[in-house]
Design a protein around this motif. Structure first.
Motif, short mmCIF file in Angstrom:
data_model
loop_
_atom_site.label_atom_id
_atom_site.label_comp_id
_atom_site.label_asym_id
_atom_site.label_seq_id
_atom_site.Cartn_x
_atom_site.Cartn_y
_atom_site.Cartn_z
N THR A 242 0.85 -1.18 0.00
CA THR A 242 0.00 0.00 0.00
C THR A 242 0.89 1.24 0.00
O THR A 242 1.88 1.29 0.72
CB THR A 242 -0.90 0.03 1.25
OG1 THR A 242 -1.77 -1.10 1.25
CG2 THR A 242 -1.74 1.31 1.30
N VAL A 243 0.56 2.21 -0.83
CA VAL A 243 1.25 3.50 -0.80
C VAL A 243 0.18 4.60 -0.70
O VAL A 243 -0.96 4.42 -1.17
CB VAL A 243 2.13 3.72 -2.04
CG1 VAL A 243 3.29 2.74 -2.05
CG2 VAL A 243 1.31 3.60 -3.33
N GLY A 244 0.55 5.73 -0.09
CA GLY A 244 -0.42 6.79 0.05
C GLY A 244 0.23 8.15 0.26
O GLY A 244 1.38 8.26 0.70
N TYR A 245 -0.53 9.18 -0.08
CA TYR A 245 -0.11 10.57 0.15
C TYR A 245 -1.29 11.32 0.75
O TYR A 245 -2.43 11.17 0.30
CB TYR A 245 0.31 11.24 -1.17
CG TYR A 245 0.49 12.73 -1.04
CD1 TYR A 245 1.64 13.28 -0.47
CD2 TYR A 245 -0.52 13.61 -1.46
CE1 TYR A 245 1.79 14.65 -0.33
CE2 TYR A 245 -0.37 14.99 -1.34
CZ TYR A 245 0.79 15.51 -0.77
OH TYR A 245 0.92 16.86 -0.64
N GLY A 246 -1.01 12.13 1.79
CA GLY A 246 -2.06 12.92 2.42
C GLY A 246 -1.62 14.37 2.62
O GLY A 246 -0.42 14.65 2.83
N TYR A 247 -2.59 15.28 2.54
CA TYR A 247 -2.34 16.72 2.67
C TYR A 247 -3.36 17.30 3.64
O TYR A 247 -4.54 16.92 3.61
CB TYR A 247 -2.45 17.40 1.31
CG TYR A 247 -2.40 18.91 1.33
CD1 TYR A 247 -1.19 19.57 1.23
CD2 TYR A 247 -3.57 19.66 1.48
CE1 TYR A 247 -1.14 20.97 1.25
CE2 TYR A 247 -3.53 21.05 1.50
CZ TYR A 247 -2.30 21.71 1.39
OH TYR A 247 -2.26 23.08 1.42
N ASN A 248 -2.91 18.25 4.48
CA ASN A 248 -3.83 18.89 5.41
C ASN A 248 -3.44 20.35 5.61
O ASN A 248 -2.26 20.68 5.75
CB ASN A 248 -3.81 18.18 6.77
CG ASN A 248 -4.98 18.60 7.64
OD1 ASN A 248 -6.11 18.18 7.41
ND2 ASN A 248 -4.72 19.42 8.65
N ARG A 249 -4.45 21.24 5.64
CA ARG A 249 -4.22 22.67 5.85
C ARG A 249 -5.15 23.15 6.97
O ARG A 249 -6.36 23.17 6.81
CB ARG A 249 -4.50 23.45 4.57
CG ARG A 249 -4.27 24.96 4.67
CD ARG A 249 -4.47 25.56 3.28
NE ARG A 249 -4.20 26.99 3.24
CZ ARG A 249 -5.13 27.93 3.37
NH1 ARG A 249 -6.40 27.59 3.55
NH2 ARG A 249 -4.82 29.21 3.31
N TYR A 250 -4.54 23.52 8.09
CA TYR A 250 -5.28 23.94 9.28
C TYR A 250 -5.12 25.45 9.46
O TYR A 250 -4.01 25.98 9.42
CB TYR A 250 -4.75 23.21 10.50
CG TYR A 250 -5.40 23.60 11.80
CD1 TYR A 250 -6.63 23.06 12.17
CD2 TYR A 250 -4.80 24.51 12.67
CE1 TYR A 250 -7.24 23.42 13.36
CE2 TYR A 250 -5.41 24.88 13.85
CZ TYR A 250 -6.63 24.34 14.20
OH TYR A 250 -7.22 24.70 15.38
N ARG A 251 -6.24 26.15 9.68
CA ARG A 251 -6.22 27.60 9.84
C ARG A 251 -6.35 27.96 11.33
O ARG A 251 -7.12 27.35 12.07
CB ARG A 251 -7.37 28.24 9.07
CG ARG A 251 -7.41 27.90 7.60
CD ARG A 251 -6.32 28.57 6.81
NE ARG A 251 -6.50 30.02 6.75
CZ ARG A 251 -5.69 30.85 6.08
NH1 ARG A 251 -4.64 30.37 5.43
NH2 ARG A 251 -5.91 32.14 6.06
N TYR A 252 -5.61 28.99 11.75
CA TYR A 252 -5.66 29.44 13.15
C TYR A 252 -5.20 30.90 13.21
O TYR A 252 -4.66 31.44 12.24
CB TYR A 252 -4.76 28.57 14.03
CG TYR A 252 -3.30 28.66 13.69
CD1 TYR A 252 -2.44 29.51 14.40
CD2 TYR A 252 -2.76 27.92 12.64
CE1 TYR A 252 -1.10 29.60 14.08
CE2 TYR A 252 -1.43 28.00 12.31
CZ TYR A 252 -0.59 28.85 13.03
OH TYR A 252 0.73 28.96 12.70
N PHE A 253 -5.40 31.52 14.38
CA PHE A 253 -4.96 32.89 14.59
C PHE A 253 -3.82 32.87 15.61
O PHE A 253 -4.00 32.47 16.76
CB PHE A 253 -6.11 33.77 15.08
CG PHE A 253 -7.08 34.11 13.99
CD1 PHE A 253 -6.95 35.29 13.26
CD2 PHE A 253 -8.10 33.24 13.66
CE1 PHE A 253 -7.84 35.59 12.24
CE2 PHE A 253 -8.99 33.54 12.64
CZ PHE A 253 -8.87 34.72 11.92
#
Length: 375
Positions: free
Chosen positions: A228-239
């Motif tokens: 199994t191979v995989g790629y993940g992306y995440n963008r979290y917004r904060y102040f």
């Protein structure tokens, strides 16, 4: 005139009519029963759970003596939940899931919310994929999880959790649930390819900080035979502190893979996370782990390395054994340590929350043994 009841032909016809009525009644009863069974089969609810209790001893900081204590969920978090599905026909279904954690050592709930381990409802199609909404993991988590090949994945003493979970990478999406979320998953494509996109509306703050806690992510995974191979992306917004009107972002990416060799398995990942605020924060980590069947159980091995801004480096190592008393019940033991350089302060956040960070350069260690059962 002769009584028709006494006439042989009339008696035969009467007998046939009675038999026909009995057959019709039996057939009707059978159809009703079959209909009831089919209706029942179209909708199902499952009550499930895990109960995991352990003893652990560890030296969690330089000025703290080795501390024995009871613990909960050191192999898998203790929990119970409800999972339901309704067949809508044509390969379509509706589903829901409600899950909450608890601590076996105190009996207390595992969080401040009732269903702190997820709450969702959705629709699924064999042809078009699924859509779910609620309190959910985001797509990057499933790539992160797939790289851990241990018996159950993401054990609290494991190296992958010590250095790469959200408690050490902030709001990276690699662990934890996000509120007000929606996700779409594709069906299996091209013999093993799947993808997912997800978005969390965050806290839905009404005081002008609407970006706070908003999260967007996606993944792509491919499974074929033994790998199994995989790629993940995440963008979290904060102040960030000092930036009350302009939101910042934490960007996290994960690349992972796993491979089975007979009954053995090996997995690895690389995580990279940066923040856009003025601190210049970044962290990267890689992990490799393995599961080796031995006797009536599995040997677990793991190592991970983390680099953070400010030249902070840490290594984590774990070795464990999971022994199967039955299919549902296991005994387990783990030994684990973190090796910090003089600028690193990484502690065992998931084994003792009071020591998520340690004195610079201190090397915490822990040993745990426990019992896990599921229903």
């Amino acid at each position: 005139m002769q009584d028709p009841q006494q006439h042989p032909a009339s008696a035969a016809r009467s007998s046939l009519r009675q038999q026909a009525r009995r057959l019709a009644m039996a057939a009707g009863a059978g159809l009703l029963a079959a209909g009831a069974t089919a209706a029942h089969a179209q909708s199902s609810v499952t009550f499930y759970g895990i109960v995991d209790s352990a003893l652990q001893v560890g030296k969690f900081d330089r000025n703290i003596s080795p501390t024995p204590m009871a613990a909960s969920g050191n192999l898998q978090a203790s929990r119970f939940g409800f999972r339901g599905a309704e067949d809508l026909g044509g390969g379509n279904s509706a589903n829901f899931q409600l899950e909450t954690g608890f601590n076996t050592d105190t009996g207390a709930g595992g969080g401040n919310t009732l269903f702190n381990r997820g709450a969702s409802v959705g629709l699924s199609s064999r042809s078009y994929g699924s859509v779910d909404a609620g309190f959910l993991y985001l797509p990057i988590y499933w790539v992160f999880l797939s790289s851990d090949v241990s018996t159950y994945g993401l054990a609290n003493p494991a190296a992958i959790m010590s250095l790469e979970h959200s408690s050490t990478l902030g709001s990276s999406g690699t662990g934890g649930f996000y509120p007000n979320a929606v996700r779409y998953r594709t069906p299996v494509l091209f013999g093993g390819l799947t993808s997912e996109i997800g978005y969390s509306f965050g806290a839905e703050n009404n005081e002008g900080l609407n970006d706070a806690g908003r999260n967007a992510g996606a993944n792509v995974q491919y499974t074929r035979d033994r790998f199994t191979v995989g790629y993940g992306y995440n963008r979290y917004r904060y102040f960030a502190a000092g930036s009350p009107t302009v939101s910042s972002a934490q960007i996290t990416q994960v690349l992972s893979g796993s491979y089975k060799i007979g009954d053995n398995a090996v997995g690895a990942n690389y995580v990279h996370s940066t923040r856009s605020d003025a601190t210049g924060w970044f962290a990267s980590a890689f992990m490799v782990n393995a599961k080796i069947p031995f006797g009536q159980g599995d040997i677990e091995l793991g190592a991970a390395r983390r680099i953070q801004n400010g030249d902070a480096h840490a290594m984590a190592y774990d070795i464990g054994y999971v022994y199967f008393l039955s299919k549902r019940t296991q005994l387990y033991t783990y030994a684990t340590t973190i090796r910090n350089n003089s600028r690193s302060t990484q502690g065992f956040a998931l084994l003792n929350s009071s020591y998520a960070t340690v004195s610079p350069g201190f090397n915490p260690w822990a040993i745990t043994a426990g019992l896990r059962t599921s229903f």
